[in-house]
Design a protein around this motif. Structure first.
Motif, PDB file in Angstrom:
ATOM      1  N   ALA A  12       0.836  -1.273  -0.310  1.00 51.62           N
ATOM      2  CA  ALA A  12      -0.153  -0.270   0.158  1.00 51.62           C
ATOM      3  C   ALA A  12       0.522   1.109  -0.086  1.00 51.62           C
ATOM      4  CB  ALA A  12      -0.896  -0.538   0.994  1.00 51.62           C
ATOM      5  N   GLN A  13       0.221   2.776  -0.444  1.00 55.42           N
ATOM      6  CA  GLN A  13       1.216   3.922  -0.603  1.00 55.42           C
ATOM      7  C   GLN A  13       0.520   3.881   1.095  1.00 55.42           C
ATOM      8  OE1 GLN A  13       0.512   5.824  -4.213  1.00 55.42           O
ATOM      9  NE2 GLN A  13       2.168   4.818  -4.977  1.00 55.42           N
ATOM     10  N   GLY A  16      -2.765   4.975   2.603  1.00 51.12           N
ATOM     11  CA  GLY A  16      -3.188   3.606   2.524  1.00 51.12           C
ATOM     12  C   GLY A  16      -4.062   2.866   3.550  1.00 51.12           C
ATOM     13  N   SER A  17      -4.362   2.277   2.630  1.00 48.78           N
ATOM     14  CA  SER A  17      -5.333   1.361   4.094  1.00 48.78           C
ATOM     15  C   SER A  17      -5.957  -0.562   3.881  1.00 48.78           C
ATOM     16  CB  SER A  17      -7.614   1.192   4.038  1.00 48.78           C
ATOM     17  OG  SER A  17      -7.199   2.612   4.009  1.00 48.78           O
TER      18      SER A  17
END
Length: 121
Positions: A12-13, A16-17
């Motif tokens: 993820a970045q 994010g989630s």
């Protein structure tokens, strides 16, 4: 014996989630409080969050307000919703269950194999 299987890890970045799942099988009567721990590269394993049989939860200060732990429909599954992810959340995430309190049959804690979470900036 309780078998714990984690899933939901990935990349993820930052910001994010991800949602992690931990499903228990085997001696289900020996599933008590369920917890998440993590171990980052070059670091020791650290506590992230616990959900008790009664649904009460606790969090490490570093994730409080960003992560939410919950049970599934039954209490043999635990989820970890991770929001506002940071690069420092990068780690292998492990699920653990402790034996139910006051159990005379269940004495051992059990760990899963882990699921990798990688957060890029």
């Amino acid at each position: 014996t309780v078998h714990l299987v984690e899933s939901g890890g990935g990349s993820a970045q930052a910001g994010g989630s991800l949602r992690l799942s931990c499903e228990a099988s085997g001696d289900i009567i020996c599933v008590g409080d369920m917890s998440w721990y993590r171990q980052g590269p070059g670091k020791e394993r650290e506590f992230v969050s616990t959900i008790a049989i009664d649904g009460g939860s606790t969090y490490a200060g570093s994730v409080k307000g960003r992560f939410t732990i919950s049970h599934g429909i039954n209490k043999n599954t635990a989820y970890l919703q991770m929001n506002s992810l940071k690069p420092e959340d990068t780690a292998m995430y492990y699920c653990k269950t402790d034996p139910p309190p006051h159990s005379v049959y269940c004495r051992d804690a059990y760990w899963g194999q882990g699921t990798q979470v990688t957060v890029s900036s």
